[in-house]
Design a protein around this motif. Structure first.
Motif, PDB file in Angstrom:
ATOM      1  N   GLU A   1     -97.500   4.084   0.538  1.00 51.91           N
ATOM      2  CA  GLU A   1     -98.634   5.046   0.639  1.00 51.91           C
ATOM      3  C   GLU A   1     -98.490   5.734   2.103  1.00 51.91           C
ATOM      4  O   GLU A   1     -98.231   4.943   3.186  1.00 51.91           O
ATOM      5  CB  GLU A   1     -99.962   4.328   0.357  1.00 51.91           C
ATOM      6  N   ILE A   2     -98.552   6.896   1.806  1.00 49.31           N
ATOM      7  CA  ILE A   2     -98.791   7.635   3.211  1.00 49.31           C
ATOM      8  C   ILE A   2     -99.894   8.588   3.149  1.00 49.31           C
ATOM      9  O   ILE A   2    -100.411   8.920   2.291  1.00 49.31           O
ATOM     10  CB  ILE A   2     -97.307   8.536   3.504  1.00 49.31           C
ATOM     11  N   GLY A   3    -100.494   8.715   4.557  1.00 51.94           N
ATOM     12  CA  GLY A   3    -101.602   9.426   4.529  1.00 51.94           C
ATOM     13  C   GLY A   3    -102.460   9.812   5.924  1.00 51.94           C
ATOM     14  O   GLY A   3    -101.463   9.099   6.934  1.00 51.94           O
ATOM     15  N   ARG A   4    -103.435   9.932   5.979  1.00 54.06           N
ATOM     16  CA  ARG A   4    -104.375  10.081   7.138  1.00 54.06           C
ATOM     17  C   ARG A   4    -105.510   9.373   7.218  1.00 54.06           C
ATOM     18  O   ARG A   4    -105.897   8.780   6.253  1.00 54.06           O
ATOM     19  CB  ARG A   4    -104.681  11.654   7.524  1.00 54.06           C
ATOM     20  N   TRP A   5    -106.024   8.911   8.538  1.00 49.48           N
ATOM     21  CA  TRP A   5    -107.170   7.953   8.587  1.00 49.48           C
ATOM     22  C   TRP A   5    -108.094   8.513   9.641  1.00 49.48           C
ATOM     23  O   TRP A   5    -107.429   9.289  10.794  1.00 49.48           O
ATOM     24  CB  TRP A   5    -106.864   6.655   8.833  1.00 49.48           C
ATOM     25  N   GLN A   6    -109.237   8.166   9.427  1.00 48.21           N
ATOM     26  CA  GLN A   6    -110.465   8.483  10.648  1.00 48.21           C
ATOM     27  C   GLN A   6    -111.193   7.288  10.863  1.00 48.21           C
ATOM     28  O   GLN A   6    -111.412   6.371   9.767  1.00 48.21           O
ATOM     29  CB  GLN A   6    -111.145   9.674  10.088  1.00 48.21           C
ATOM     30  N   SER A   7    -111.626   7.231  12.192  1.00 45.21           N
ATOM     31  CA  SER A   7    -112.493   5.986  12.711  1.00 45.21           C
ATOM     32  C   SER A   7    -113.678   6.372  13.186  1.00 45.21           C
ATOM     33  O   SER A   7    -113.843   7.354  14.159  1.00 45.21           O
ATOM     34  CB  SER A   7    -111.642   5.123  13.686  1.00 45.21           C
ATOM     35  N   PHE A   8    -114.682   5.832  12.854  1.00 45.97           N
ATOM     36  CA  PHE A   8    -115.981   6.107  13.261  1.00 45.97           C
ATOM     37  C   PHE A   8    -116.722   5.136  13.897  1.00 45.97           C
ATOM     38  O   PHE A   8    -116.579   3.969  13.659  1.00 45.97           O
ATOM     39  CB  PHE A   8    -117.148   6.617  11.949  1.00 45.97           C
TER      40      PHE A   8
ATOM     41  N   PHE B   1    -100.865   7.049   8.581  1.00 48.66           N
ATOM     42  CA  PHE B   1    -100.436   5.742   8.303  1.00 48.66           C
ATOM     43  C   PHE B   1     -99.343   5.808   7.455  1.00 48.66           C
ATOM     44  O   PHE B   1     -98.998   6.786   6.767  1.00 48.66           O
ATOM     45  CB  PHE B   1    -101.610   4.835   7.586  1.00 48.66           C
ATOM     46  N   LEU B   2     -98.735   4.505   7.162  1.00 51.00           N
ATOM     47  CA  LEU B   2     -97.726   4.389   6.147  1.00 51.00           C
ATOM     48  C   LEU B   2     -97.929   2.964   5.780  1.00 51.00           C
ATOM     49  O   LEU B   2     -97.834   1.781   6.853  1.00 51.00           O
ATOM     50  CB  LEU B   2     -96.227   4.465   6.806  1.00 51.00           C
ATOM     51  N   VAL B   3     -98.117   2.635   4.737  1.00 49.63           N
ATOM     52  CA  VAL B   3     -98.574   1.424   4.108  1.00 49.63           C
ATOM     53  C   VAL B   3     -97.585   1.015   2.856  1.00 49.63           C
ATOM     54  O   VAL B   3     -97.235   1.795   1.927  1.00 49.63           O
ATOM     55  CB  VAL B   3     -99.926   1.085   3.606  1.00 49.63           C
ATOM     56  N   LEU B   4     -96.908  -0.182   2.923  1.00 47.83           N
ATOM     57  CA  LEU B   4     -96.156  -0.976   1.886  1.00 47.83           C
ATOM     58  C   LEU B   4     -97.279  -1.932   1.136  1.00 47.83           C
ATOM     59  O   LEU B   4     -97.507  -2.787   1.558  1.00 47.83           O
ATOM     60  CB  LEU B   4     -94.889  -1.779   2.320  1.00 47.83           C
ATOM     61  N   TRP B   5     -97.500  -1.444   0.175  1.00 48.78           N
ATOM     62  CA  TRP B   5     -98.318  -2.170  -0.780  1.00 48.78           C
ATOM     63  C   TRP B   5     -97.377  -3.391  -1.646  1.00 48.78           C
ATOM     64  O   TRP B   5     -96.327  -2.986  -2.164  1.00 48.78           O
ATOM     65  CB  TRP B   5     -99.023  -1.449  -1.951  1.00 48.78           C
ATOM     66  N   LYS B   6     -97.850  -4.341  -1.970  1.00 49.07           N
ATOM     67  CA  LYS B   6     -96.960  -5.381  -2.756  1.00 49.07           C
ATOM     68  C   LYS B   6     -97.827  -5.899  -3.919  1.00 49.07           C
ATOM     69  O   LYS B   6     -99.103  -6.153  -3.826  1.00 49.07           O
ATOM     70  CB  LYS B   6     -96.811  -6.761  -1.487  1.00 49.07           C
ATOM     71  N   LYS B   7     -97.307  -5.920  -5.241  1.00 47.56           N
ATOM     72  CA  LYS B   7     -98.027  -6.425  -6.276  1.00 47.56           C
ATOM     73  C   LYS B   7     -98.182  -8.002  -6.201  1.00 47.56           C
ATOM     74  O   LYS B   7     -96.888  -8.459  -6.204  1.00 47.56           O
ATOM     75  CB  LYS B   7     -97.450  -5.928  -7.386  1.00 47.56           C
TER      76      LYS B   7
ATOM     77  N   PHE C   1     -98.947  -4.950   2.391  1.00 49.95           N
ATOM     78  CA  PHE C   1     -97.910  -5.781   2.669  1.00 49.95           C
ATOM     79  C   PHE C   1     -97.570  -5.543   4.162  1.00 49.95           C
ATOM     80  O   PHE C   1     -97.376  -6.405   5.174  1.00 49.95           O
ATOM     81  CB  PHE C   1     -96.968  -5.898   1.724  1.00 49.95           C
ATOM     82  N   ARG C   2     -97.282  -4.369   4.391  1.00 56.07           N
ATOM     83  CA  ARG C   2     -96.912  -3.812   5.540  1.00 56.07           C
ATOM     84  C   ARG C   2     -97.765  -2.716   5.938  1.00 56.07           C
ATOM     85  O   ARG C   2     -97.806  -1.706   5.462  1.00 56.07           O
ATOM     86  CB  ARG C   2     -95.570  -3.445   5.966  1.00 56.07           C
ATOM     87  N   ASP C   3     -98.584  -2.673   7.127  1.00 55.93           N
ATOM     88  CA  ASP C   3     -99.474  -1.676   7.516  1.00 55.93           C
ATOM     89  C   ASP C   3     -99.396  -1.048   8.868  1.00 55.93           C
ATOM     90  O   ASP C   3     -99.316  -1.936   9.820  1.00 55.93           O
ATOM     91  CB  ASP C   3    -101.047  -2.050   7.587  1.00 55.93           C
ATOM     92  N   SER C   4     -98.740   0.227   8.911  1.00 49.09           N
ATOM     93  CA  SER C   4     -98.406   0.572  10.285  1.00 49.09           C
ATOM     94  C   SER C   4     -99.038   1.857  10.203  1.00 49.09           C
ATOM     95  O   SER C   4     -99.168   2.641   9.370  1.00 49.09           O
ATOM     96  CB  SER C   4     -96.774   0.966  10.189  1.00 49.09           C
TER      97      SER C   4
ATOM     98  N   THR D   1    -105.426   9.781   1.376  1.00 50.16           N
ATOM     99  CA  THR D   1    -103.834   9.269   1.003  1.00 50.16           C
ATOM    100  C   THR D   1    -103.301  10.847   0.597  1.00 50.16           C
ATOM    101  O   THR D   1    -103.951  11.614  -0.178  1.00 50.16           O
ATOM    102  CB  THR D   1    -103.994   8.558  -0.295  1.00 50.16           C
ATOM    103  N   THR D   2    -102.149  11.050   1.020  1.00 46.35           N
ATOM    104  CA  THR D   2    -101.393  12.116   0.713  1.00 46.35           C
ATOM    105  C   THR D   2    -100.449  11.930  -0.427  1.00 46.35           C
ATOM    106  O   THR D   2     -99.674  12.935  -0.981  1.00 46.35           O
ATOM    107  CB  THR D   2    -100.775  12.788   2.123  1.00 46.35           C
ATOM    108  N   ASP D   3     -99.716  10.563  -0.515  1.00 44.90           N
ATOM    109  CA  ASP D   3     -98.755  10.237  -1.233  1.00 44.90           C
ATOM    110  C   ASP D   3     -98.618   8.715  -1.631  1.00 44.90           C
ATOM    111  O   ASP D   3     -98.679   8.064  -0.563  1.00 44.90           O
ATOM    112  CB  ASP D   3     -97.526  10.920  -1.058  1.00 44.90           C
TER     113      ASP D   3
END
Length: 153
Positions: free
Chosen positions: A110-117, A129-135, A143-146, A97-99
């Motif tokens: 939330e914005i950041g980077r990901w790695q897959s193994f 990635f850019l994720v919109l989180w919902k309470k 809520f929205r995972d891109s 997560t970068t922010d």
């Protein structure tokens, strides 16, 4: 008269500080919940347990993976998990997560980077990635995972 104005200004200053503190606490709470969710997200693939994965998402979530139409609704996380686990061979990963920003009340981003193994622990994909989180009543959920790959595939 000058004393009344000074007292009014000081009172206004303190009341402004008090109203901003809960927002900061709400954002801190959201950041903490996101970090906790991200810490166990890839356990679902390592264990082959879709329930861990599904619990990360809101019931009305959309997963917007690259090169495919968005998957939306209650069944979207299970559909995505099955494809990633069985077809792609995802067995572990990492989020960086970068922010995280927003007011922390209903939604945060939330914005950041990901790695897959893969099963051998080999890095086979990475991206951003850019994720919109919902309470929700069940806590902070995706809520929205891109996301998109940094690799040409």
């Amino acid at each position: 008269m000058k004393k009344i104005i000074a007292i009014t200004l000081i009172s206004a200053l303190f009341s402004c500080q008090q109203t901003t503190a809960p927002e900061d606490n709400s954002l801190a709470e959201a950041r903490q919940a996101i970090a906790a969710s991200n810490a166990i997200y890839f356990e679902s693939f390592a264990k082959g347990d879709s329930s861990i994965f599904i619990d990360r998402y809101a019931e009305d979530a959309c997963i917007m993976a690259p090169g495919t139409p968005a998957l939306c609704g209650k069944d979207a996380p299970l559909t995505f998990f099955r494809k990633a686990y069985h077809d792609i061979g995802l067995r572990n990963g990492k989020f960086i997560t970068t922010d995280v920003f927003g007011d922390g009340k209903e939604y945060v981003t939330e914005i950041g980077r990901w790695q897959s193994f893969d099963a051998d622990g080999k890095l086979f994909d990475d991206g951003k990635f850019l994720v919109l989180w919902k309470k929700t009543a069940k806590g902070w959920k995706m809520f929205r995972d891109s996301f998109s790959s940094n690799r040409n595939q």
